[in-house]
Enzyme design. Structure first.
Site, mmCIF file in Angstrom:
data_model
loop_
_atom_site.group_PDB
_atom_site.id
_atom_site.type_symbol
_atom_site.label_atom_id
_atom_site.label_comp_id
_atom_site.label_asym_id
_atom_site.label_seq_id
_atom_site.Cartn_x
_atom_site.Cartn_y
_atom_site.Cartn_z
ATOM 1 N N LYS A 1 -3.537 -3.921 13.164
ATOM 2 C CA LYS A 1 -4.025 -3.041 14.234
ATOM 3 C C LYS A 1 -3.650 -3.581 15.606
ATOM 4 O O LYS A 1 -3.925 -4.747 15.910
ATOM 5 C CB LYS A 1 -5.561 -2.937 14.120
ATOM 6 C CG LYS A 1 -6.226 -2.088 15.193
ATOM 7 C CD LYS A 1 -5.929 -0.618 15.004
ATOM 8 C CE LYS A 1 -6.404 0.208 16.186
ATOM 9 N NZ LYS A 1 -7.705 0.798 16.015
ATOM 10 N N ASN B 1 -12.055 -5.197 14.397
ATOM 11 C CA ASN B 1 -12.563 -5.617 15.714
ATOM 12 C C ASN B 1 -13.976 -6.174 15.637
ATOM 13 O O ASN B 1 -14.886 -5.735 16.324
ATOM 14 C CB ASN B 1 -12.467 -4.469 16.737
ATOM 15 C CG ASN B 1 -13.306 -3.259 16.391
ATOM 16 O OD1 ASN B 1 -13.572 -2.992 15.215
ATOM 17 N ND2 ASN B 1 -13.735 -2.512 17.389
ATOM 18 N N ASP C 1 -13.158 7.096 12.265
ATOM 19 C CA ASP C 1 -13.533 6.208 13.380
ATOM 20 C C ASP C 1 -15.053 6.128 13.510
ATOM 21 O O ASP C 1 -15.570 5.970 14.611
ATOM 22 C CB ASP C 1 -12.891 6.681 14.696
ATOM 23 C CG ASP C 1 -12.932 5.599 15.774
ATOM 24 O OD1 ASP C 1 -13.187 4.420 15.447
ATOM 25 O OD2 ASP C 1 -12.735 5.951 16.947
ATOM 26 N N HIS D 1 -23.140 1.816 16.605
ATOM 27 C CA HIS D 1 -23.740 0.900 17.586
ATOM 28 C C HIS D 1 -25.227 1.202 17.571
ATOM 29 O O HIS D 1 -25.620 2.362 17.392
ATOM 30 C CB HIS D 1 -23.218 1.182 18.997
ATOM 31 C CG HIS D 1 -21.776 0.827 19.199
ATOM 32 N ND1 HIS D 1 -21.357 -0.459 19.422
ATOM 33 C CD2 HIS D 1 -20.657 1.583 19.226
ATOM 34 C CE1 HIS D 1 -20.045 -0.475 19.577
ATOM 35 N NE2 HIS D 1 -19.591 0.754 19.448
ATOM 36 N N ALA E 1 -19.000 2.468 23.483
ATOM 37 C CA ALA E 1 -18.260 3.630 22.993
ATOM 38 C C ALA E 1 -18.315 3.667 21.478
ATOM 39 O O ALA E 1 -18.105 2.651 20.827
ATOM 40 C CB ALA E 1 -16.808 3.528 23.447
ATOM 41 N N HIS F 1 -6.743 7.900 15.761
ATOM 42 C CA HIS F 1 -7.622 8.841 16.475
ATOM 43 C C HIS F 1 -6.918 9.535 17.639
ATOM 44 O O HIS F 1 -7.291 9.390 18.796
ATOM 45 C CB HIS F 1 -8.925 8.179 16.941
ATOM 46 C CG HIS F 1 -8.789 6.789 17.511
ATOM 47 N ND1 HIS F 1 -7.872 6.453 18.458
ATOM 48 C CD2 HIS F 1 -9.491 5.655 17.253
ATOM 49 C CE1 HIS F 1 -8.002 5.175 18.757
ATOM 50 N NE2 HIS F 1 -8.965 4.665 18.036
ATOM 51 N N HIS G 1 -4.094 1.676 18.617
ATOM 52 C CA HIS G 1 -5.041 2.316 19.548
ATOM 53 C C HIS G 1 -4.215 2.720 20.762
ATOM 54 O O HIS G 1 -3.863 1.883 21.583
ATOM 55 C CB HIS G 1 -6.178 1.359 19.936
ATOM 56 C CG HIS G 1 -7.189 2.016 20.822
ATOM 57 N ND1 HIS G 1 -8.471 2.324 20.402
ATOM 58 C CD2 HIS G 1 -7.096 2.485 22.095
ATOM 59 C CE1 HIS G 1 -9.121 2.933 21.378
ATOM 60 N NE2 HIS G 1 -8.318 3.035 22.419
ATOM 61 N N HIS H 1 -9.596 5.230 8.958
ATOM 62 C CA HIS H 1 -9.955 4.464 10.183
ATOM 63 C C HIS H 1 -11.477 4.354 10.216
ATOM 64 O O HIS H 1 -12.174 5.327 10.487
ATOM 65 C CB HIS H 1 -9.458 5.189 11.439
ATOM 66 C CG HIS H 1 -9.763 4.451 12.703
ATOM 67 N ND1 HIS H 1 -8.799 4.134 13.635
ATOM 68 C CD2 HIS H 1 -10.920 3.950 13.210
ATOM 69 C CE1 HIS H 1 -9.349 3.485 14.638
ATOM 70 N NE2 HIS H 1 -10.648 3.366 14.415
ATOM 71 N N HIS I 1 -15.037 1.673 11.077
ATOM 72 C CA HIS I 1 -15.693 0.431 11.516
ATOM 73 C C HIS I 1 -16.936 0.209 10.661
ATOM 74 O O HIS I 1 -17.846 1.040 10.672
ATOM 75 C CB HIS I 1 -16.114 0.529 12.988
ATOM 76 C CG HIS I 1 -14.958 0.766 13.901
ATOM 77 N ND1 HIS I 1 -14.250 -0.245 14.498
ATOM 78 C CD2 HIS I 1 -14.360 1.919 14.302
ATOM 79 C CE1 HIS I 1 -13.277 0.256 15.223
ATOM 80 N NE2 HIS I 1 -13.317 1.573 15.119
ATOM 81 N N LEU I 2 -16.944 -0.900 9.940
ATOM 82 C CA LEU I 2 -18.119 -1.224 9.108
ATOM 83 C C LEU I 2 -18.984 -2.312 9.720
ATOM 84 O O LEU I 2 -20.093 -2.550 9.238
ATOM 85 C CB LEU I 2 -17.674 -1.679 7.711
ATOM 86 C CG LEU I 2 -17.196 -0.603 6.741
ATOM 87 C CD1 LEU I 2 -16.748 -1.243 5.429
ATOM 88 C CD2 LEU I 2 -18.280 0.439 6.476
ATOM 89 N N ARG I 3 -18.441 -3.014 10.737
ATOM 90 C CA ARG I 3 -19.177 -4.153 11.347
ATOM 91 C C ARG I 3 -19.460 -5.236 10.307
ATOM 92 O O ARG I 3 -18.772 -5.335 9.304
ATOM 93 C CB ARG I 3 -20.475 -3.684 12.025
ATOM 94 C CG ARG I 3 -20.370 -2.417 12.851
ATOM 95 C CD ARG I 3 -19.428 -2.523 14.008
ATOM 96 N NE ARG I 3 -19.547 -1.382 14.908
ATOM 97 C CZ ARG I 3 -18.579 -0.970 15.708
ATOM 98 N NH1 ARG I 3 -17.396 -1.565 15.723
ATOM 99 N NH2 ARG I 3 -18.767 0.048 16.507
HETATM 100 C C1 NCD Z 1 -14.794 1.727 18.405
HETATM 101 C C2 NCD Z 1 -15.840 0.633 18.154
HETATM 102 O O1 NCD Z 1 -16.996 0.823 18.551
HETATM 103 O O2 NCD Z 1 -15.515 -0.387 17.547
HETATM 104 N N1 NCD Z 1 -15.314 2.617 19.400
HETATM 105 C C3 NCD Z 1 -14.923 3.885 19.597
HETATM 106 O O3 NCD Z 1 -15.377 4.502 20.556
HETATM 107 N N2 NCD Z 1 -14.097 4.484 18.779
HETATM 108 C C4 NCD Z 1 -13.499 1.099 18.803
HETATM 109 C C5 NCD Z 1 -12.340 2.045 18.760
HETATM 110 O O4 NCD Z 1 -11.920 2.483 17.691
HETATM 111 O O5 NCD Z 1 -11.808 2.381 19.825
HETATM 112 ZN ZN ZN Z 2 -11.981 2.872 15.894
#
Ligand code: NCD
Ligand code: ZN
Length: 348
Positions: free
Chosen positions: A100, A42, A248, A252, A264, A175, A137, A14, A16-18
């Site tokens: 997802k 996302n 996860d 940011h 978050a 998560h 999620h 899991h 996030h690479l953006r």
């Molecule tokens: C994730 C995100 O920033 O894309 N944020 C997080 O707090 N985990 C989104 C997610 O996995 O809920």
């Molecule tokens: Zn996530």
């Protein structure tokens, strides 16, 4: 005492690479430590079709350090308009690994998510028949439900009914953060598993409000009270094949986190594995680390474990991690484990 452990190269189930500048800055931390990762969809706009996923995959491969072997496992973002045939075709062609489900409004960039599960039942039925896993999620978005209860209520209102209705659908509860989630997964048969993050193994909710508000510990699902962290530690270190690592890691910029309504997400990619080794050492379960980080995930997804190996090496002094990394999009703060971590990663 263990001072060096060799394990098959881990995967991150899991992540996030953006995109764009952020992707370029963060990908190397993951590709150094992990051979594969489930890439969250996302983005804005989200990755909805297999064509979107193929294009995003190309951008990831172009941003990756050339020397690293790394295979992104792509996912699609389920919307109420998703095309089940496109999903199944993408899965059969190996272009996507999972889909997802974000309840609309549950977390960062989830506005296009699902409001009414009934609307996606035909797609879920096609996925179940074709063996496409659903990553969930697991939080309700009902503002009447206390934020610390949203995972437990999601299990009662959405997940348990979905399991009863479509038991063939393979589900990963992403998560997981509560003992309720752990027991639901433990008692749920072979078709359900869960990822656990490193930060939820290290902090409980007190860390978010220790002497003041600490935005870098704010993520979703939000960290829960100590008994839940303890249940997560027991599950992760137990060796049970139902639990595997999904960091996860969710970068940011500080500008986006440090404001009256901050985002978050914890950015853990640079130190996730080192912190994980520390947790397993504290629990005296280092012998089960390879299962959680490198074996259980591929087994659930029906993939072989990696052939390459890495070494975790215990240092005499705590390891220093960078506080922040610079990116073309702005500075990003690295997760502070809040405890000494003695492990370093060497590629073998
Ligand atoms: C994730 C995100 O920033 O894309 N944020 C997080 O707090 N985990 C989104 C997610 O996995 O809920
Ligand atoms: Zn996530």
């Amino acid at each position: 005492m263990y001072t060096r452990i060799n394990i098959k190269t881990p995967d991150d189930w899991h992540l996030h690479l953006r995109d764009a500048e952020m992707l370029k800055a963060v990908i190397g931390y993951t590709s150094f430590h992990f051979a594969r990762a489930i890439i969250m969809p996302n983005l804005v706009p989200p990755v909805v079709t297999t064509a979107d996923a193929s294009a995003y995959r190309e951008r990831i491969m172009a941003a990756k350090p050339k020397a690293d072997f790394f295979k992104p496992l792509m996912t699609l973002y389920l919307t109420e308009e998703s095309d089940g045939d496109d999903i199944v075709a993408g899965f059969r062609d190996g272009l996507i690994t999972a889909v997802k489900l974000y309840p609309a409004g549950a977390t960062t960039n989830s506005a296009s998510g699902v409001r009414d599960i009934e609307k996606v039942m035909p797609v879920l039925e096609k996925m179940a028949a074709a063996g496409v896993p659903l990553c969930v999620h697991g939080e309700v978005t009902d503002p009447e439900v206390d934020i610390f209860d949203r995972e437990a209520v999601f299990i009662d209102r959405v997940l348990a009914p979905l399991r009863n209705r479509l038991p063939e659908l393979r589900i990963v509860m992403e998560h997981v953060t509560t003992e309720d989630g752990v027991s639901f997964v433990e008692s749920g048969g072979t078709g359900i598993a869960a990822t656990i993050t490193v930060h939820h193994l290290m902090i409980n909710r007190n860390a978010i409000l220790a002497g003041g508000i600490r935005p870098h510990y704010y993520c979703l699902p939000v960290a829960k009270r100590e008994k839940h962290r303890s249940a997560l530690r027991t599950a992760a270190t137990s060796g049970s094949e139902k639990f595997f690592l999904g960091t996860d890691s969710a970068p940011h910029t500080d500008a986006a986190k440090l404001q009256p309504c901050g985002c978050a997400g914890c950015f853990t990619a640079p130190n996730a594995l080192a912190c994980l080794a520390q947790v397993f050492e504290q629990e005296q379960k280092l012998g089960n680390l390879e299962k959680f980080a490198s074996l259980n995930g591929p087994a659930f997804y029906g993939l072989p474990p990696n052939e390459s190996t890495i070494s975790l090496v215990r240092q005499p002094e705590p390891v220093k991690f960078p506080d922040k990394i610079q990116t073309g999009a702005g500075e990003v703060t690295v997760f502070d484990p809040g405890m000494p971590v003695y492990w370093n990663i060497e590629k073998g």
